[in-house]
Design a protein around this motif. Structure first.
Motif, PDB file in Angstrom:
ATOM      1  N   ALA A 139       0.822  -1.218   0.000  1.00 17.22           N
ATOM      2  CA  ALA A 139       0.000   0.000   0.000  1.00 17.22           C
ATOM      3  C   ALA A 139       0.855   1.267   0.000  1.00 17.22           C
ATOM      4  CB  ALA A 139      -0.914  -0.005   1.213  1.00 17.22           C
ATOM      5  N   THR A 140       2.167   1.128   0.149  1.00 18.99           N
ATOM      6  CA  THR A 140       3.041   2.302   0.259  1.00 18.99           C
ATOM      7  C   THR A 140       4.250   2.126  -0.655  1.00 18.99           C
ATOM      8  OG1 THR A 140       4.243   1.268   2.082  1.00 18.99           O
ATOM      9  CG2 THR A 140       2.427   2.721   2.699  1.00 18.99           C
ATOM     10  N   SER A 141       4.939   3.237  -0.934  1.00 19.97           N
ATOM     11  CA  SER A 141       6.142   3.106  -1.762  1.00 19.97           C
ATOM     12  C   SER A 141       7.402   3.564  -1.035  1.00 19.97           C
ATOM     13  CB  SER A 141       5.978   3.904  -3.054  1.00 19.97           C
ATOM     14  OG  SER A 141       5.812   5.271  -2.737  1.00 19.97           O
ATOM     15  N   ARG A 142       7.231   4.350   0.057  1.00 17.16           N
ATOM     16  CA  ARG A 142       8.420   4.877   0.733  1.00 17.16           C
ATOM     17  C   ARG A 142       8.674   4.220   2.087  1.00 17.16           C
ATOM     18  NH1 ARG A 142       8.589  11.040  -1.161  1.00 17.16           N
ATOM     19  NH2 ARG A 142       6.923  10.927  -2.675  1.00 17.16           N
ATOM     20  N   VAL A 143       7.749   3.390   2.533  1.00 24.67           N
ATOM     21  CA  VAL A 143       7.869   2.820   3.877  1.00 24.67           C
ATOM     22  C   VAL A 143       8.763   1.579   3.839  1.00 24.67           C
ATOM     23  CG1 VAL A 143       6.593   1.719   5.760  1.00 24.67           C
ATOM     24  CG2 VAL A 143       5.651   3.740   4.611  1.00 24.67           C
ATOM     25  N   CYS A 144       9.696   1.509   4.814  1.00 26.45           N
ATOM     26  CA  CYS A 144      10.573   0.356   4.917  1.00 26.45           C
ATOM     27  C   CYS A 144      10.322  -0.369   6.235  1.00 26.45           C
ATOM     28  CB  CYS A 144      12.037   0.782   4.843  1.00 26.45           C
ATOM     29  SG  CYS A 144      12.482   1.401   3.220  1.00 26.45           S
ATOM     30  N   SER A 145      10.492  -1.672   6.170  1.00 23.15           N
ATOM     31  CA  SER A 145      10.143  -2.518   7.303  1.00 23.15           C
ATOM     32  C   SER A 145      11.332  -3.378   7.697  1.00 23.15           C
ATOM     33  CB  SER A 145       8.963  -3.397   6.869  1.00 23.15           C
ATOM     34  OG  SER A 145       8.611  -4.274   7.893  1.00 23.15           O
TER      35      SER A 145
END
Lengths: 447, 89
Positions: A139-145
């Motif tokens: 759902a996101t493009s900049r979020v890192c996990s």
């Protein structure tokens, strides 16, 4: 100052691709915790957009005034599993979306911290967060996990290892490219400015500026001047070069921290390659004397490089931290890609290399039919190397859904292209399915 | 403010004049200057000093970059602290 030194500095930047890879602002979200998830997310958005409102502007100013490229501006936050736990939400995708909106509003490249620390066990927030990772990354493009599954102090959480294998497969089922936003760690560090693994540790100040430097090209060029000299000379040359590169990181970090009114944390002394020609860690190893990265001697050459970078960098700055060492992400290093494509470098050699350098099996594409258990086995092996040797290790593998060995997967831009590498297909299923924990290792009788 | 200005490119008539004229227009005082030909390429390093109140860094940078473009030269202006940090112990 001598003209020669000035010109050398300019050459380092313009021809040898010396840059500041990232300025990362760490931001604590502990004061955003709320039993109402919606309120918590509103507080998170406000805190991020207030704390980092000048981050991009200041980075751009420094880039212009000092003439040194600052490639990425990033944010790292407290692991969301800790922040969201009080909300009793049963899905944390909305938190990732809040991070995404804030990152977009601020103009930062990436935001890390959609993370959980489960090296010894799960709290409820960890469970919900890990279940939300595939959907959140889609759902996101900049979020890192990132998820920490082991530590030298607590051993390896094999339940988490098994689960992360399944999570990686679930992400890949939707879009394999999303897998590059997830890192599975052992001994994760709390002040790492590099993505995808950056998060703001619980022991950190409210806000902090951390800087990640780069410069494989500068090291390679310096080594070209000492061809055929003994290894001692190679080591000294790397140390001196690392010193110069790190000084620049220290300067930029200090200036950024001062202008932003935020304490300066650490310089991460990492040699981070990009797919651009002349910006490769593998080329340094070949300059040291290997026909191709992957040849016998690769591990030794990498150990020498990694250690010399640290020795040179440590003296050059006040506080060293993060991952600090040489990165070996396959898809982000043009020479690594070539070595894999020619069959000169395999996963087993890369695993050996991770025992002596920063991080681990990084940006490696594996066949789409690689099972979750096999990925868990790879994670367990890497975690074991880290836990036993008291170092950080990580796994960032990309199962290329629908593709096999001989094909490749393209991640776009700085993330490069990865040839799909063969994986040993003998199953570790029964080992992985046992679950439980590998006990913490003994710290004596080291042999 | 002090900054290092470097001019690199194909040698031609009038480079020193053009650069120093532009610096004078920007109210930048040249406090040190050195010039040489390295491997056939014109290389000049200047140290400039000026009052930030009169000329902003960005203005100086744009003006010098424009001049560089018109003369087909690479002209950079960078704060001195960068060179000190990298080259001095």
């Amino acid at each position: 100052m001598e003209t020669k030194q000035i010109l050398e500095t300019i050459q380092m930047i313009s021809e040898e691709r010396l840059d500041i890879r990232t300025i990362t602002m760490g931001i604590s979200l502990f004061d955003c915790i709320d039993s109402d998830g919606q309120k918590a997310r509103a507080k998170i958005y406000d805190k991020l957009t207030t704390s980092a409102k000048d981050l991009v502007k200041v980075a751009d100013q420094i880039q212009a005034e000092y003439g040194i490229p600052i490639v990425n501006k990033r944010i790292a936050v407290t692991p969301i599993a800790l922040i969201a736990a009080a909300s009793h939400d049963d899905n944390y995708v909305a938190y990732a979306q809040t991070m995404e909106r804030a990152a977009e509003a601020l103009g930062v490249d990436l935001i890390g911290g959609f993370s959980a620390l489960v090296q010894k066990g799960y709290q409820n927030g960890d469970r919900t967060l890990i279940d939300s990772i595939p959907e959140a990354l889609n759902a996101t493009s900049r979020v890192c996990s990132s998820v920490n599954v082991g530590s030298t102090r607590s051993g390896i959480n094999m339940d988490a290892v098994a689960q992360m294998g399944r999570v990686v497969k679930d992400i890949a089922a939707v879009d394999p490219v999303n897998c590059m936003s997830l890192v599975v760690f052992a001994n994760a560090v709390e002040d790492n400015p590099f993505m995808a693994g950056a998060f703001h540790g619980v022991g950190e100040a409210d806000r902090v500026i951390n800087v990640g430097i780069s410069g494989p090209g500068v090291v390679k060029r310096a080594l070209e001047q000492v061809k055929g000299e003994p290894i001692d000379v190679v080591s000294e040359t790397i140390k001196k070069t690392a010193f110069k590169v790190t000084r620049m990181g220290q300067l930029v970090g200090n200036v950024a921290a001062e202008r932003l009114g935020v304490p300066f944390g650490i310089v991460d002394l990492s040699l981070a390659p990009t797919p651009n020609e002349g910006d490769s860690v593998a080329e340094i190893l070949e300059e040291i004397g290997l026909e191709s990265v992957g040849a016998p001697g690769t591990t030794a050459a990498l150990a020498l490089l990694n250690d010399a970078v640290k020795k040179g960098g440590v003296m050059a700055c006040e506080h060293v931290g993060g991952l600090s060492g040489a990165f070996i992400p396959v898809s982000e290093d043009a020479e690594m890609i070539r070595a894999v494509s020619k069959g000169n470098l395999n996963i087993e050699k890369l695993e050996a290399m991770t025992a002596v350098c920063s991080v681990g099996l990084d940006m490696i594409a594996v066949p789409g039919d690689t099972t979750a258990e096999t990925i868990s086995g790879m994670i367990a092996d890497e975690a074991a190397i880290g836990v036993i040797n008291n170092k950080t290790t990580a796994v960032r593998v990309i199962p290329a859904t629908g593709k096999g060995v001989g094909e490749q997967i393209d991640f776009g831009g700085l993330f490069g292209t990865a040839p799909i590498m063969p994986v040993n297909t003998n199953s570790p299923k029964q080992f992985v399915e046992r679950g439980g924990r590998i006990p913490a290792p003994i710290h004596s009788f080291k042999n | 403010m002090k900054a290092i200005i470097t001019v690199i490119g194909q040698d031609q008539i009038g480079i020193v004049a053009a650069v120093s004229k532009q610096l004078a227009n920007l109210n930048i005082n040249i406090i040190d200057i050195t010039q040489t030909l390295m491997h056939g390429s014109f290389t000049m390093v200047l140290m400039g000093e000026w009052d930030d109140g009169q000329t902003s860094f960005a203005t100086a940078q744009t003006a010098l970059a424009d001049l560089g473009k018109s003369l087909n030269l690479d002209i950079r202006i960078q704060r001195q602290a960068l060179f000190d940090a990298i080259q001095k112990l």
